[in-house]
Scaffold this active site. Structure first.
Site, PDB file in Angstrom:
ATOM      1  N   LYS A  77       0.836  -1.196   0.000  1.00  0.00           N
ATOM      2  CA  LYS A  77       0.000   0.000   0.000  1.00  0.00           C
ATOM      3  C   LYS A  77       0.877   1.256   0.000  1.00  0.00           C
ATOM      4  O   LYS A  77       0.644   2.188  -0.769  1.00  0.00           O
ATOM      5  CB  LYS A  77      -0.925  -0.007   1.219  1.00  0.00           C
ATOM      6  CG  LYS A  77      -2.238   0.652   0.915  1.00  0.00           C
ATOM      7  CD  LYS A  77      -3.327   0.282   1.881  1.00  0.00           C
ATOM      8  CE  LYS A  77      -4.599   1.025   1.462  1.00  0.00           C
ATOM      9  NZ  LYS A  77      -5.731   0.747   2.297  1.00  0.00           N
ATOM     10  N   LYS A 106      -9.996 -10.706  -4.033  1.00  0.00           N
ATOM     11  CA  LYS A 106     -11.132  -9.773  -4.015  1.00  0.00           C
ATOM     12  C   LYS A 106     -10.683  -8.392  -4.446  1.00  0.00           C
ATOM     13  O   LYS A 106     -11.365  -7.683  -5.160  1.00  0.00           O
ATOM     14  CB  LYS A 106     -11.671  -9.638  -2.590  1.00  0.00           C
ATOM     15  CG  LYS A 106     -12.418 -10.811  -2.061  1.00  0.00           C
ATOM     16  CD  LYS A 106     -12.533 -10.708  -0.535  1.00  0.00           C
ATOM     17  CE  LYS A 106     -12.227 -12.022   0.114  1.00  0.00           C
ATOM     18  NZ  LYS A 106     -11.926 -11.972   1.525  1.00  0.00           N
ATOM     19  N   LYS A 121      -2.572 -13.210  -8.934  1.00  0.00           N
ATOM     20  CA  LYS A 121      -3.186 -13.981  -7.848  1.00  0.00           C
ATOM     21  C   LYS A 121      -4.676 -13.637  -7.762  1.00  0.00           C
ATOM     22  O   LYS A 121      -5.030 -12.451  -7.827  1.00  0.00           O
ATOM     23  CB  LYS A 121      -2.478 -13.623  -6.524  1.00  0.00           C
ATOM     24  CG  LYS A 121      -3.029 -14.364  -5.326  1.00  0.00           C
ATOM     25  CD  LYS A 121      -2.707 -13.665  -4.015  1.00  0.00           C
ATOM     26  CE  LYS A 121      -3.954 -13.505  -3.266  1.00  0.00           C
ATOM     27  NZ  LYS A 121      -4.204 -13.240  -1.976  1.00  0.00           N
TER      28      LYS A 121
HETATM   29  P1  ADP Z   1      -8.430 -12.119  -0.651  1.00  0.00           P
HETATM   30  O1  ADP Z   1      -6.964 -12.135  -1.036  1.00  0.00           O
HETATM   31  O2  ADP Z   1      -9.307 -12.352  -1.808  1.00  0.00           O
HETATM   32  O3  ADP Z   1      -8.803 -10.903   0.167  1.00  0.00           O
HETATM   33  P2  ADP Z   1      -8.466 -13.465   1.875  1.00  0.00           P
HETATM   34  O4  ADP Z   1      -7.312 -12.597   2.198  1.00  0.00           O
HETATM   35  O5  ADP Z   1      -9.717 -13.230   2.638  1.00  0.00           O
HETATM   36  O6  ADP Z   1      -8.674 -13.361   0.307  1.00  0.00           O
HETATM   37  O7  ADP Z   1      -8.023 -14.974   2.022  1.00  0.00           O
HETATM   38  C1  ADP Z   1      -8.601 -15.954   2.850  1.00  0.00           C
HETATM   39  C2  ADP Z   1      -7.833 -17.253   2.708  1.00  0.00           C
HETATM   40  O8  ADP Z   1      -7.824 -17.685   1.356  1.00  0.00           O
HETATM   41  C3  ADP Z   1      -6.361 -17.118   3.121  1.00  0.00           C
HETATM   42  O9  ADP Z   1      -5.949 -18.320   3.737  1.00  0.00           O
HETATM   43  C4  ADP Z   1      -5.668 -16.929   1.813  1.00  0.00           C
HETATM   44  O10 ADP Z   1      -4.322 -17.336   1.865  1.00  0.00           O
HETATM   45  C5  ADP Z   1      -6.481 -17.815   0.887  1.00  0.00           C
HETATM   46  N1  ADP Z   1      -6.411 -17.299  -0.483  1.00  0.00           N
HETATM   47  C6  ADP Z   1      -6.949 -16.140  -0.944  1.00  0.00           C
HETATM   48  N2  ADP Z   1      -6.689 -15.965  -2.256  1.00  0.00           N
HETATM   49  C7  ADP Z   1      -5.951 -17.052  -2.632  1.00  0.00           C
HETATM   50  C8  ADP Z   1      -5.371 -17.467  -3.887  1.00  0.00           C
HETATM   51  N3  ADP Z   1      -5.516 -16.741  -4.973  1.00  0.00           N
HETATM   52  N4  ADP Z   1      -4.680 -18.617  -3.900  1.00  0.00           N
HETATM   53  C9  ADP Z   1      -4.535 -19.387  -2.784  1.00  0.00           C
HETATM   54  N5  ADP Z   1      -5.066 -19.050  -1.578  1.00  0.00           N
HETATM   55  C10 ADP Z   1      -5.769 -17.905  -1.503  1.00  0.00           C
END
Ligand code: ADP
Ligand code: TRP
Length: 349
Positions: free
Chosen positions: A135, A217, A214
């Site tokens: 950020k 959201k 990757k």
């Molecule tokens: P985002 O990155 O979409 O905000 P979160 O941070 O809420 O998702 O992630 C929740 C869980 O899902 C964590 O354990 C995170 O490591 C896993 N996760 C999120 N996106 C991925 C991805 N693209 N590949 C593998 N694991 C993921």
């Protein structure tokens, strides 16, 4: 369970996987209710949760709504996203009879633990963390919540004395921070905190999004687990591909579409698809159609369950109540032990 999970666990005879199956562990993980659950969450996190439940561990899966406050700044939206994420959890098979699901805010002592931990957390440790660094690098204003985010995450994990934390690779650094903080605390005040291990599956450590980065959201490149069929189709057909013609041979190892398809395939099937890519004569449209079908086959049962749960939200509310009760049973005494160790009296009331 795969032995290629990138983590070490207590040494001794047998593979990691054997050990996990023999010993009952405390498992904890959380997801921020800051948007809709997507395929990255499913393959990167939720599938590992399900495996660990299946092995009979003592599992805690919570909705990190305090964490979500660092990005969601609208009361109704946060309440609704939290409610939806709870439905998602149960629909995906996090059976409240076999694991504890709860809202982070139902264990507010976690914030007190966070404060105590911040007092022994070196600034440098947090300055090195990705979310904050990214950020700042983008020139965006970073607030204290984002900076302190990993310490709250440490508190989430340490408050239930978790041994194992199933996450995607992006969270590895945060688990390392947790370990550092716990070890430091124990050195300073005695052996109160359990030092956890991350549990990351190599094959699904980073699920790519529709644009090849990757899936996240915050990038708007997701394939959502519970979106209406039409939306899922659009997301899948929107996966970015190169401009190779149907006849041309294609390199599966450089294809986001192949990487996503592979998630739904057995190793033999994945091998066959890789060969078909290399051989040529395969159009991306055809592969997308197969991916859509596989998605619906895999997620269909959860999508149907979710539609049922939506009609009777009391079931999920009751699950959250029971989950919070259990989390409090272990979390509140842990915070008392921490207070005692550092010299803060328990409240007089
Ligand atoms: P985002 O990155 O979409 O905000 P979160 O941070 O809420 O998702 O992630 C929740 C869980 O899902 C964590 O354990 C995170 O490591 C896993 N996760 C999120 N996106 C991925 C991805 N693209 N590949 C593998 N694991 C993921
Ligand atoms: N930071 C995690 C994420 O964005 C969510 C999270 C909060 C978490 N507290 C946790 C994950 C504790 C594992 C353990 O994905």
């Amino acid at each position: 369970m795969s032995d290629s999970a990138t983590r070490e666990f207590a040494s001794g005879a047998g593979s990691d996987s054997d050990q996990r199956q023999r010993r009952k562990l405390v498992v904890l993980s959380g997801i921020q209710p800051s948007g809709k659950l997507h395929l990255g969450n499913y393959f990167g996190a939720v599938k590992q949760y399900l495996e660990l439940i299946e092995q009979g561990h003592d599992c805690y899966f919570f909705l990190a709504n305090y964490h979500a406050l660092t990005s969601v700044r609208n009361r109704e939206e946060l309440l609704e996203l939290t409610r939806q994420a709870a439905l998602d959890y149960v629909a995906l098979g996090l059976d409240p009879q076999r694991c504890n699901i709860y809202r982070q805010s139902d264990l507010p002592e976690v914030c007190e633990l966070q404060w105590i931990l911040t007092t022994i957390t070196p600034m440098g440790l947090l300055e090195r963390c990705h979310a904050y660094k990214d950020k700042v690098a983008q020139g965006l204003p970073a607030d204290h919540g984002l900076f302190a985010y990993p310490v709250l995450q440490a508190a989430d994990i340490l408050i239930v004395s978790a041994n194992l934390v199933p996450v995607g690779k992006d969270q590895k650094q945060h688990i390392e921070v947790t370990r550092d903080i716990a070890q430091r605390f124990n050195r300073l005040f005695g052996p109160v905190l359990t030092v956890p291990e991350p549990y990351i599956r190599e094959e699904t450590a980073v699920v790519p999004g529709t644009d090849g980065r990757k899936m996240s959201k915050s990038y708007g490149n997701t394939i959502d687990l519970f979106a209406p069929e039409k939306v899922v189709r659009k997301q899948i057909f929107g996966i970015v591909t190169d401009s190779a013609t149907v006849e041309e041979p294609k390199d599966p190892d450089r294809s986001t579409l192949y990487a996503l398809l592979k998630l739904f395939c057995t190793p033999e099937e994945a091998q066959e698809w890789a060969e078909r890519f290399r051989r040529g004569g395969l159009g991306y449209g055809e592969v997308k159609k197969v991916l859509f079908e596989k998605f619906m086959e895999e997620l269909g049962p959860a999508r149907r369950r979710r539609a049922e749960l939506e009609k009777d939200p009391g079931v999920v509310e009751e699950a959250l109540r029971r989950g919070a009760e259990r989390a409090r049973q272990v979390g509140v005494p842990l915070v008392q032990r921490v207070r005692d160790a550092v010299g803060i009296p328990n409240p007089v009331w």
